[in-house]
Design a protein around this motif. Structure first.
Motif, short mmCIF file in Angstrom:
data_model
loop_
_atom_site.label_atom_id
_atom_site.label_comp_id
_atom_site.label_asym_id
_atom_site.label_seq_id
_atom_site.Cartn_x
_atom_site.Cartn_y
_atom_site.Cartn_z
N ALA A 292 -11.19 -17.93 0.44
CA ALA A 292 -11.26 -17.02 -0.71
C ALA A 292 -12.70 -16.61 -0.96
CB ALA A 292 -10.69 -17.69 -1.95
N ALA A 293 -13.60 -17.61 -0.92
CA ALA A 293 -15.00 -17.32 -1.19
C ALA A 293 -15.55 -16.33 -0.17
CB ALA A 293 -15.82 -18.61 -1.17
N LEU A 294 -15.19 -16.52 1.12
CA LEU A 294 -15.69 -15.61 2.15
C LEU A 294 -15.19 -14.19 1.90
CD1 LEU A 294 -15.34 -17.76 5.38
CD2 LEU A 294 -17.42 -17.10 4.18
N VAL A 295 -13.90 -14.05 1.55
CA VAL A 295 -13.35 -12.71 1.35
C VAL A 295 -14.01 -12.04 0.14
CG1 VAL A 295 -11.27 -11.45 0.72
CG2 VAL A 295 -11.17 -13.23 2.45
N TYR A 296 -14.07 -12.76 -0.99
CA TYR A 296 -14.70 -12.18 -2.18
C TYR A 296 -16.15 -11.84 -1.89
CZ TYR A 296 -10.84 -13.01 -5.34
OH TYR A 296 -9.63 -12.95 -5.96
N TRP A 297 -16.82 -12.76 -1.20
CA TRP A 297 -18.23 -12.53 -0.93
C TRP A 297 -18.41 -11.28 -0.07
CZ3 TRP A 297 -21.77 -12.15 3.01
CH2 TRP A 297 -23.11 -12.25 2.61
N ILE B 248 -15.59 -22.44 -10.36
CA ILE B 248 -15.07 -23.54 -11.18
C ILE B 248 -14.06 -24.35 -10.36
CG2 ILE B 248 -13.75 -24.09 -13.23
CD1 ILE B 248 -15.01 -21.75 -14.61
N PHE B 249 -13.18 -23.64 -9.66
CA PHE B 249 -12.18 -24.33 -8.83
C PHE B 249 -12.85 -25.13 -7.73
CE2 PHE B 249 -8.52 -21.17 -9.77
CZ PHE B 249 -8.30 -21.83 -10.95
N THR C 290 -10.34 -25.63 2.37
CA THR C 290 -10.22 -24.52 3.31
C THR C 290 -9.81 -23.24 2.59
OG1 THR C 290 -9.45 -26.14 4.89
CG2 THR C 290 -9.20 -23.83 5.49
N GLY C 291 -8.82 -23.37 1.70
CA GLY C 291 -8.36 -22.20 0.96
C GLY C 291 -9.48 -21.59 0.14
N TYR C 292 -10.22 -22.45 -0.57
CA TYR C 292 -11.30 -21.93 -1.41
C TYR C 292 -12.41 -21.31 -0.56
CZ TYR C 292 -9.15 -24.21 -5.37
OH TYR C 292 -8.28 -24.58 -6.35
#
Lengths: 452, 406
Positions: free
Chosen positions: A424-429, B150-151, A419-421
């Motif tokens: 993070a991925a959504l925000v960076y994206w 990577i993570f 969930t955390g990743y």
């Protein structure tokens, strides 16, 4: 020709032949025109089938949307309430930690300071990025002159201890009053050099003096601002984190790298062999090494480079490394813009009798910088993504803060890290994709078709 | 100065003859003064860096030197392509790290190129769904930081795999090895007696292909006759070794891993860190390569195709002789840049402890030996050498390929 037939009324419109319009026809021409094409369609559909439904299921359908602690997001076997075999995102964990992800461990009572900085930055950045908005010149001045100082004061609390300017270290005990004496002496020293230079070359000394004192006055304003006791509580950079650190590093990197990059690019295009050589070595060195070794160097070796007693905090060390690194990349982007200008621009400027500084300032750079706006935005996207690397040297940027939140047992469950990743991925994206779209839009807008 | 005085000066000057320029306005003198000043500042800066470092090092009672490279490292490394043990020297650690970096970089480059070219061509496909899917592949991958990828692969996807005791691949009885949370236990290739003959045949095939293709090109230039170079090359590089391989009695066998009580044994273990790093690196870079390939193909004017058709070339030769050579000229420089980026980005492995150069040399070895300055210098110099070699090659290639106009 007298008895030729001339139709008097229009023929009624006929429908298109069957099979040349409609969704079926579209499918046939776009997806199944040849056997190879049909195969490709099937492969693509299968790949989408493998990726998209599980993703949507995890992120939306099976996801948990409310809850207080880990029980909401764990299966019965893991001590929670979900049926066994359940696998979905745990959004309440993100909600509970959102403050941590955005501000880090910044003191709660002082969050308004960070918010002001965020808002100032957003307004100024939008003003700069939207081409039709007015006051570009003032906005650039604000963004690159006033904003960094104000943001620094708001975020750290200001009230710096100043105790030595350029020459004090040689003959004075460091103290606040010594700093200002030193500052005055240094200013007078430079003013004297400027005056003598003008006298020695038979030119008017007034502009030189004006330049020196202008710089001095700006410095006084900045130094007074950062050293004034404004009553803001001092906030150590150790408690900064999350999006705050990510943005501080990315924005400092870009704001610092633009002027350094311009100087390096001009140096690389210079006729003076030694200046050119130094700039080439500098640029190629930083471009040749990975950012992570630069960060290692700035965190491990920078303290060794400095005289004893001078110590930077961790964030500042990372900032120096990032700024040096990105200015090399920025220099290459700007050099591209300078090289793209036709030679006639230089010749025209020289024919008008402009000197080097005037030619660059009034003719070359305004055109070159405009030309490379997409390149600058792309550099910023790269830098924004690269800020994640600071977590390796122990700073908590957005990704680092999310990762550190996994050690919090309140939400510990097997889906927590995914969930955390995902978050993070959504925000960076979101950030990177919108900037990339912006850069493409600018590219189209700037492409006047006049380039040779 | 106002316009008036300028005018007066000009008149004065015409009467007095050419004015002597003040020495400071002489561009030659000015530029040498600036350069001398710059050198002075630079020397002062470097000198103060060195003296500060020396003072700080001696305050910590450390010395500067590379003698420590012969000392025993005293730690283990999880993957090594050469003989390594705790007793090996720091220099061996460096070699192990560099080889692991090169291993992941080279496999990554191959994978990224294959995937990137396919996606780049798919992006230009007339098939709507294929080109859309390729577009979203590119946009999804390149807008998310590599470290996060990577993570995601290491802490996310690989953690979903079954435990070591019940790995994937049992249904195939380990023919493809076993995949579990502990990595991939691959079948281990075991070379037979005559395998070197096949290897030699491959080498011979490559050398012969170069000779054949250059001969064919010369002949075509001279006589206009074409030669089926592609088939001959395929025969030389694949057919000949394959035939030899079969004739010598298939001298390659695999040692298959077996399932034991505590997971698979035997075979060739591939670290989960390696899998995660390789996947992340190659798909992330493939998105950039796809964009480069697309841009390269789009950069070729449609008139080129039309002109070569008008000259009577069939679609095959048009692609081979007109489009691809021009597209490659656009594609290769940024492509090498991406290869270099991938190599440099492999240093992110330090975050998941894959034992490559930065991770074990600039990480573990640095902590063990306490030689910050030397180790960081060596690490940076290594990457710098790699990138300088690449850019030297690039310059050579660009000069060779550059359009010679007028």
């Amino acid at each position: 020709m007298a008895n030729g037939f001339v139709r008097k009324e229009m023929l009624a419109q006929m429908p298109a032949p069957a099979g040349t319009k409609g969704p079926l026809h579209w499918l046939k021409t776009n997806l199944f025109s040849t056997p190879l094409n049909s195969a490709a369609t099937l492969v693509a559909l299968y790949a989408l089938y493998c990726i998209v439904p599980p993703f949507i299921d995890f992120a939306l359908i099976s996801a948990v949307w409310s809850g207080e602690s880990r029980e909401a997001c764990a299966t019965i076997k893991q001590g929670g309430i979900k049926p066994d075999g359940w696998f979905g995102a745990c959004w309440p964990y993100v909600g509970a930690n959102l403050k941590l992800f955005i501000y880090g461990r910044y003191p709660v009572d002082e969050l308004w300071r960070v918010n002001i900085v965020y808002i100032m930055f957003a307004i100024s950045a939008l003003g700069l990025l939207i081409p039709t908005l007015p006051f570009k010149r003032q906005n650039v001045f604000f963004m690159f002159g006033i904003f960094p100082v104000v943001a620094f004061i708001l975020l750290t609390g200001g009230h710096l201890e100043l105790n030595g300017f350029l020459i004090a270290v040689f003959f004075m005990e460091p103290s606040y009053s010594a700093f200002w004496i030193d500052f005055a002496v240094t200013t007078l020293f430079f003013a004297a050099i400027a005056y003598l230079l003008a006298k020695g070359t038979d030119s008017d000394p007034i502009p030189n003096l004006r330049a020196v004192f202008g710089v001095a006055i700006i410095l006084v304003a900045v130094l007074l601002a950062v050293s004034a006791p404004l009553g803001l509580e001092h906030v150590e950079t150790e408690v900064w984190g999350g999006l705050l650190v990510t943005l501080v590093i990315a924005v400092t990197g870009i704001v610092a790298s633009l002027p350094i990059g311009i100087l390096l690019a001009l140096g690389r295009r210079s006729n003076m062999p030694i200046v050119k050589l130094i700039c080439v070595i500098f640029i190629e060195f930083w471009r040749g090494v990975p950012l992570i070794t630069v960060l290692f160097m700035s965190s491990v070796m920078l303290p060794l480079f400095l005289p004893e007693g001078v110590d930077f905090d961790k964030l500042l060390r990372a900032l120096i490394g990032v700024a040096l690194f990105s200015s090399a990349y920025m220099a290459e982007v700007i050099r591209g813009g300078i090289q793209a200008l036709p030679k006639g621009q230089y010749e025209g400027a020289m024919a008008l009798g402009l000197n080097y500084r005037q030619m660059m300032q009034m003719v070359i750079l305004p055109q070159a910088l405009k030309l490379v706006i997409p390149g600058i935005v792309n550099t910023f996207i790269g830098l924004f993504k690269d800020t994640t690397l600071v977590l390796i040297i122990g700073l908590f940027d957005f990704l680092g803060q999310i990762q550190s939140s996994y050690s919090d047992p309140t939400w510990a469950s097997p889906v927590q890290s995914m969930t955390g990743y995902l978050f993070a991925a959504l925000v960076y994206w979101f950030f990177c994709f919108s900037m990339a779209r912006y850069s493409m839009y600018m590219e189209r807008r700037l492409d006047t078709g006049h380039r040779s | 100065m106002t316009v008036d005085t300028d005018g007066v000066n000009a008149v004065d000057q015409m009467e007095k003859g050419p004015q002597k320029t003040a020495f400071f306005n002489n561009p030659k003198i000015r530029s040498s003064v600036i350069q001398v000043l710059l050198i002075g500042i630079l020397i002062y800066g470097v000198w103060s860096l060195i003296s500060n470092t020396a003072a700080n090092l001696s305050a910590q009672s450390k010395s500067f030197g590379f003698g420590f490279l012969d000392n025993a490292s005293g730690f283990d490394v999880s993957q090594s392509l050469i003989e390594y043990s705790r007793a090996s020297s720091f220099w061996t650690v460096y070699q192990v790290g560099l080889l692991n970096t090169l291993l992941v970089a080279i496999t990554g480059i191959i994978l990224a190129t294959l995937v990137g070219f396919s996606i780049g061509i798919a992006r230009l496909s007339s098939n709507w769904i294929v080109s859309r899917a390729a577009y979203w592949y590119v946009e999804a991958l390149r807008n998310i930081p590599l470290l996060l990828w990577i993570f995601i692969f290491y802490f996310g996807v690989l953690r979903l795999l079954p435990s070591k005791r019940e790995p994937l691949g049992t249904s195939l009885d380990g023919a493809l090895g076993y995949l579990s949370i502990g990595g991939w236990i691959a079948p281990k290739p075991v070379a037979g007696d005559m395998l070197w003959l096949t290897g030699l045949a491959v080498l011979f095939g490559i050398v012969a292909s170069f000779i054949v293709s250059s001969w064919a090109k010369k002949r075509q230039m001279r006589t206009g006759q074409q030669f089926p170079t592609l088939y001959v090359i395929l025969g030389l590089i694949i057919g000949l070794p394959a035939a030899l391989f079969i004739v010598t009695g298939l001298p390659l066998s695999f040692e298959y891993p077996e399932i034991g009580r505590f997971g698979a044994r035997g075979g060739m273990p591939v670290l989960p860190e390696f899998i995660a790093l390789l996947t992340a690196l190659s798909i992330y870079t493939s998105a950039f390569i796809a964009e480069i390939v697309r841009a390269g193909i789009l950069a070729i004017n449609k008139g080129q195709t039309e002109a070569s058709h008008a000259l009577g070339l069939r679609p095959g030769p048009t692609l081979n002789l007109v489009i691809i050579p021009q597209a490659l000229r656009v594609i290769i420089p940024p492509l090498t840049n991406q290869f270099l980026n991938l190599t440099k980005n492999s240093s992110l492995a330090v975050a998941i402890a894959y034992p490559e150069l930065v991770s074990i040399f600039a990480g573990t070895a640095l902590n063990q030996s306490g030689r910050e300055v030397e180790i960081i210098m060596i690490t940076m110099a290594t990457y710098l050498t790699l990138s300088l070699l690449t850019s030297t090659f690039m310059n050579w290639y660009n000069n060779r390929m550059a359009l010679i106009e007028r």
